[in-house]
Design a protein around this motif. Structure first.
Motif, short mmCIF file in Angstrom:
data_model
loop_
_atom_site.label_atom_id
_atom_site.label_comp_id
_atom_site.label_asym_id
_atom_site.label_seq_id
_atom_site.Cartn_x
_atom_site.Cartn_y
_atom_site.Cartn_z
N SER A 175 -10.97 0.57 -54.50
CA SER A 175 -12.06 1.51 -54.27
C SER A 175 -11.99 2.09 -52.86
O SER A 175 -12.20 3.29 -52.65
CB SER A 175 -13.41 0.83 -54.48
N LYS A 176 -11.69 1.23 -51.89
CA LYS A 176 -11.63 1.69 -50.51
C LYS A 176 -10.51 2.71 -50.32
O LYS A 176 -10.67 3.70 -49.57
CB LYS A 176 -11.43 0.52 -49.56
N ILE A 177 -9.38 2.50 -50.96
CA ILE A 177 -8.28 3.47 -50.86
C ILE A 177 -8.74 4.83 -51.39
O ILE A 177 -8.49 5.87 -50.77
CB ILE A 177 -7.06 2.98 -51.66
N MET A 178 -9.43 4.83 -52.52
CA MET A 178 -9.94 6.08 -53.10
C MET A 178 -10.97 6.72 -52.18
O MET A 178 -10.93 7.93 -51.92
CB MET A 178 -10.55 5.82 -54.47
N HIS A 179 -11.88 5.92 -51.65
CA HIS A 179 -12.93 6.46 -50.79
C HIS A 179 -12.38 7.00 -49.47
O HIS A 179 -12.84 8.02 -48.96
CB HIS A 179 -13.98 5.39 -50.53
N ASP A 180 -11.38 6.33 -48.92
CA ASP A 180 -10.74 6.84 -47.70
C ASP A 180 -10.08 8.18 -47.96
O ASP A 180 -10.12 9.08 -47.11
CB ASP A 180 -9.71 5.83 -47.18
N LYS A 181 -9.46 8.31 -49.13
CA LYS A 181 -8.85 9.58 -49.49
C LYS A 181 -9.91 10.67 -49.63
O LYS A 181 -9.71 11.81 -49.18
CB LYS A 181 -8.06 9.42 -50.80
N TRP A 182 -11.05 10.33 -50.23
CA TRP A 182 -12.15 11.30 -50.34
C TRP A 182 -12.63 11.74 -48.96
O TRP A 182 -12.91 12.93 -48.75
CB TRP A 182 -13.31 10.69 -51.13
N CYS A 183 -12.75 10.80 -48.04
CA CYS A 183 -13.20 11.15 -46.69
C CYS A 183 -12.23 12.12 -46.02
O CYS A 183 -12.65 13.07 -45.34
CB CYS A 183 -13.36 9.89 -45.84
N ARG A 184 -10.93 11.91 -46.22
CA ARG A 184 -9.93 12.83 -45.64
C ARG A 184 -10.07 14.21 -46.25
O ARG A 184 -10.01 15.23 -45.55
CB ARG A 184 -8.52 12.29 -45.88
N LEU A 185 -10.27 14.28 -47.57
CA LEU A 185 -10.41 15.58 -48.24
C LEU A 185 -11.67 16.30 -47.80
O LEU A 185 -11.65 17.52 -47.57
CB LEU A 185 -10.42 15.37 -49.77
N PHE A 490 -21.13 7.37 -50.40
CA PHE A 490 -21.23 8.81 -50.65
C PHE A 490 -22.53 9.16 -51.35
O PHE A 490 -23.04 8.38 -52.16
CB PHE A 490 -20.06 9.29 -51.52
N ARG A 491 -23.03 10.35 -51.05
CA ARG A 491 -24.09 10.95 -51.85
C ARG A 491 -23.44 11.93 -52.81
O ARG A 491 -22.58 12.72 -52.42
CB ARG A 491 -25.12 11.66 -50.98
N LEU A 492 -23.83 11.89 -54.08
CA LEU A 492 -23.19 12.68 -55.12
C LEU A 492 -24.15 13.74 -55.64
O LEU A 492 -25.33 13.46 -55.88
CB LEU A 492 -22.77 11.78 -56.29
N LEU A 519 -14.23 16.85 -64.54
CA LEU A 519 -15.61 16.50 -64.20
C LEU A 519 -15.75 16.60 -62.67
O LEU A 519 -15.22 15.77 -61.94
CB LEU A 519 -15.92 15.08 -64.68
N TRP A 520 -16.46 17.64 -62.21
CA TRP A 520 -16.49 17.98 -60.78
C TRP A 520 -17.79 17.52 -60.13
O TRP A 520 -18.87 17.75 -60.64
CB TRP A 520 -16.32 19.48 -60.61
N LEU A 521 -17.66 16.87 -58.96
CA LEU A 521 -18.82 16.44 -58.19
C LEU A 521 -18.65 16.86 -56.73
O LEU A 521 -17.53 16.93 -56.21
CB LEU A 521 -18.99 14.92 -58.25
N GLN A 522 -19.79 17.11 -56.07
CA GLN A 522 -19.81 17.35 -54.63
C GLN A 522 -20.04 16.02 -53.92
O GLN A 522 -20.92 15.24 -54.30
CB GLN A 522 -20.94 18.32 -54.28
N LEU A 523 -19.25 15.76 -52.89
CA LEU A 523 -19.34 14.49 -52.17
C LEU A 523 -19.81 14.71 -50.73
O LEU A 523 -19.34 15.61 -50.04
CB LEU A 523 -17.97 13.81 -52.14
N GLU A 524 -20.73 13.86 -50.31
CA GLU A 524 -21.19 13.86 -48.92
C GLU A 524 -21.06 12.45 -48.38
O GLU A 524 -21.79 11.54 -48.81
CB GLU A 524 -22.65 14.31 -48.84
N PRO A 525 -20.13 12.21 -47.45
CA PRO A 525 -19.99 10.86 -46.87
C PRO A 525 -21.28 10.44 -46.18
O PRO A 525 -21.96 11.24 -45.53
CB PRO A 525 -18.84 11.01 -45.87
N LEU A 526 -21.61 9.16 -46.31
CA LEU A 526 -22.82 8.62 -45.70
C LEU A 526 -22.47 7.75 -44.50
O LEU A 526 -21.40 7.11 -44.47
CB LEU A 526 -23.60 7.78 -46.72
#
Length: 536
Positions: A175-185, A490-492, A519-526
Motif C-alpha cells: 500500500s505504501k508503494i502505491m501511495h508514494d507513487k500517488w504522491c509523486r503523481l 488521502f482525501r478522495l 474508475l477515476w478519482l481525485q486525490l488530495e494528500p493529507l
C-alpha cells in the motif's frame, strides 16, 4: 469409330443436365431432411425442458429459436435490465440461451441458500461460465467430486489465520508503494487518477510476495501480465455472449480465439516463470529455511509440504493451475473490491470522514502508521463500508451450478437433476424485497446490531457453502488494510473520466466488475501529522 465417339458425346450432352439436376435434387433432399430432423430434435428438446422447468416463470423471449439470448448484455444497461428482471420475478425465472442452454436464474436468499449449501458431493460446477476459463485456469475451478475435495483439503492450511497474520506487513508495504507513487503523481499535477490501473498492480504485488516470496517490482514498472489479464477478461466475456463461439472447434479458428491464445501465452509464461523461480529458491534455501518460510508463502505448501492420505502432493500441472488461479482470483477480484469501496467513499464524504476518523483514533500516539492484525476488529465502521460496497458493487456477479439429484426449492418448485442453476449474486444483492433501496450506499445495513434482521444468504459476495471462496479471509484482510491506509493518507472525491468527459461511472460487468473507461478519482494528500493531537 468416329461415328461412335460422336454418338457418345451427343448422349453425354443430353444426359449431363439431367444427371446434374438429379444430383442437385438429391443433395437438396438430404439437406432438407437433415434440417427437418434438427428442427424436430430442437422442438422436442425445447418442449421437454419447458415441461421440466414449468414451475418457474419465463420472461418474454426474443424468438422461439434464440430465446433470451442477447437480452442482458455485459453493460450498464444490462445491469439495469437485471434490476427490472429481479423486480418483476422476485426470486427466480426460467431462462433460455439459444437452442442449447436452458437454465434457472435465482436471486432470492431463500432460493439461493439450498443450492449453495448443498453437499459438495452432489454439486457440479458446470461449463456455462467456467468452461471458457479452463484454458486459462486449468481444472481448478471446474473440478468436482473427490478431485475437488482432495484439492480443497490440500489447500485449506494455506489460508489459516496464523498465515494470514504474517501477510499484514506485506499489505502495509505494498500500500505504501502505491501511495508514494500517488504522491509523486499529485506533485506533478496529476490529481485525477484511474484506480484499476494502480490498485491491480498493488494487489498483484502483494499476492506475489505473499504466495511466492516474489518481488516483481510491478508497481514501478509496466506490467504486461496485468494488461493481459484485462484483455483475457474482455475476451472471455465476448465469447460468453457469442453462442457460436461456445464450441472450441469454431472459436479457436476465429480472430478472437487466436488473440485469446496469444494473450494466454503471456499469462502462462508469467506464472510459469514465477513458479520455476520459486522452485529454484526453495532448493537453494535448504530444508531449515524452507520450513521457516512455511507461514510466509503458499508456494512451500503447494510444492513441498501438503500431502493427501496416500502421501501424494500436487502434480506439476496442478501447481501451475493453482498458481494461475491464485494470481487471477487473488488479485483481480480484490482489486475490484478495493476500487469500488474507494469510489463509494469518494461519493459519500460524510462516510469517508467517519472512516478516516476511526483510523486516526486507532493510530493516535503511534510512531508509525501501519495496520496490525489486532487492529482489524477495531475498524467496525470501515468494515461496514467495505461490506456495503461488496453488496452494491459485487466483484463477481454470478456463479453457476448443477446437481446430481433434484433440488427442492420454496413454493413447491424443483430444479431437476442436471439442470443449470445461475445463482445471481448481483440479483440477490439488489433484490428490493430483500434490501430496502438496494441501489443506495448505506453501510448501516451491516451494523452488528442489525445483523439479526438480515436474511441468511442475503449477502454472498464470496458465494457460500462448501464451495465458497477459499481466499475470502485473505481478501477481507487486504481490503481492510488498504482502505484504512488510503483514507489515512488521502482525501478522495469523484474524478473525471476522460472518455466520457464527466464524473459519471458506467459499470462494466466482466469476469469481475469494472467500469467503462476506468474508475477515476481525485486525490488530495493529507498531512498525517495532524494525527498527533495536541493536548488541550
Amino acid at each position: 469409330m468416329l461415328i461412335f465417339l460422336s454418338a457418345m458425346a451427343l448422349l453425354h450432352s443430353v444426359l449431363s443436365p439431367v444427371l446434374s439436376w438429379m444430383c442437385l435434387c438429391s443433395l437438396m433432399y438430404i439437406f432438407g431432411t437433415g434440417l427437418l430432423a434438427v428442427v424436430a430434435v430442437l422442438t422436442v428438446r425445447k418442449v421437454w425442458y419447458s415441461h421440466r422447468l414449468s414451475c418457474f416463470s419465463k420472461p418474454p423471449a426474443n424468438s422461439w429459436l434464440l430465446g433470451h439470448l442477447g437480452q442482458i448484455q455485459s453493460t450498464e444497461e444490462g445491469l439495469q435490465q437485471m434490476d427490472d428482471l429481479v423486480k418483476t420475478y422476485k426470486h427466480s425465472c426460467y431462462w433460455v440461451l439459444g437452442p442449447f442452454y436452458h437454465l434457472v436464474r435465482l436471486f432470492h436468499p431463500d432460493y439461493v441458500k439450498p443450492l449453495l449449501m448443498a453437499p459438495a458431493s452432489m454439486t457440479v460446477k458446470n461449463g456455462l461460465i467456467y468452461h471458457h476459463l479452463q484454458p486459462w485456469l486449468g481444472d481448478v475451478l471446474i473440478s468436482n467430486g473427490e478431485v475437488w475435495s482432495r484439492k480443497r483439503r490440500l489447500l485449506t492450511p494455506a489460508f489459516h489465520f496464523d498465515i494470514l497474520k504474517s501477510y499484514i506487513t506485506i499489505f502495509n508495504s505494498s500500500s505504501k508503494i502505491m501511495h508514494d507513487k500517488w504522491c509523486r503523481l499529485v506533485a506533478e499535477g496529476k490529481t485525477n487518477l484511474e484506480m484499476f490501473d494502480h490498485v491491480s498492480l498493488m494487489t498483484l504485488d502483494s499476492l506475489l510476495k505473499c504466495a511466492f516470496s516474489y518481488d516483481s517490482n510491478c508497481q514501478e514498472s509496466p506490467s504486461e501480465y496485468v494488461s493481459a489479464i484485462v484483455q483475457l477478461c474482455d475476451l472471455v466475456t465476448q465469447r460468453h455472449h457469442n453462442i457460436l463461439h461456445h464450441w472450441d472447434w469454431i472459436y479457436w479458428k476465429t480472430q478472437q480465439g487466436k488473440l485469446f491464445k496469444q494473450t494466454l501465452n503471456i499469462v502462462h509464461r508469467f506464472s510459469r516463470d514465477v513458479v520455476q523461480k520459486r522452485r529454484v529458491d526453495l532448493k537453494s534455501e535448504g530444508e531449515h529455511l524452507k520450513m521457516h518460510c512455511i507461514f510466509g508463502t503458499f508456494s512451500v505448501l503447494l510444492m513441498s509440504v501438503l500431502k493427501d492420505e496416500d502421501g501424494q502432493g500436487l502434480t506439476d500441472e496442478e501447481i501451475q493451475a493453482e498458481a494461475n488461479t491464485f494470481m487471477f482470483a487473488g488479485h483481480d477480484t480484490t482489486a475490484s473490491a478495493i476500487c469500488w469501496t474507494l469510489y463509494n467513499l469518494a461519493r459519500h464524504e460524510h462516510y469517508q470522514e467517519k472512516c478516516r476518523q476511526e483510523v486516526m483514533d486507532l493510530m493516535e500516539g503511534r510512531d508509525g502508521h501501519e495496520i496490525k492484525w489486532e487492529d482489524l476488529p477495531k475498524l467496525p465502521f470501515t468494515t461496514m463500508c467495505i461490506k456495503e460496497s461488496l453488496r452494491l458493487h459485487t466483484p463477481v456477479q454470478a456463479v453457476s451450478r448443477s446437481y446430481t439429484q433434484d433440488m427442492v426449492l420454496p413454493g413447491n418448485r424443483t430444479v431437476p437433476a442436471g439442470e443449470i442453476c445461475l445463482v445471481s449474486i448481483y440479483g440477490t444483492h439488489h433484490n428490493p424485497i430483500v434490501w430496502t433501496n438496494p441501489n443506495e450506499f448505506d453501510p448501516h445495513r451491516f451494523d452488528p446490531g442489525n445483523k439479526m434482521s438480515q436474511a441468511s444468504h442475503a449477502f454472498i459476495p464470496f458465494s457460500s457453502g462448501p464451495r465458497n471462496c477459499i481466499g475470502q479471509k485473505f481478501a477481507m484482510t487486504e481490503l481492510q488494510v488498504v482502505v484504512a491506509l488510503t483514507l489515512l493518507r488521502f482525501r478522495l472525491t469523484p474524478g473525471v473520466n476522460p472518455e466520457l468527459g464527466s464524473s459519471r461511472v458506467r459499470r462494466l460487468p466482466q469476469i469481475v466488475l469494472r467500469a467503462e473507461g476506468g474508475l477515476w478519482l481525485q486525490l488530495e494528500p493529507l498531512n498525517t501529522l495532524r494525527l498527533n493531537k495536541q493536548p488541550v
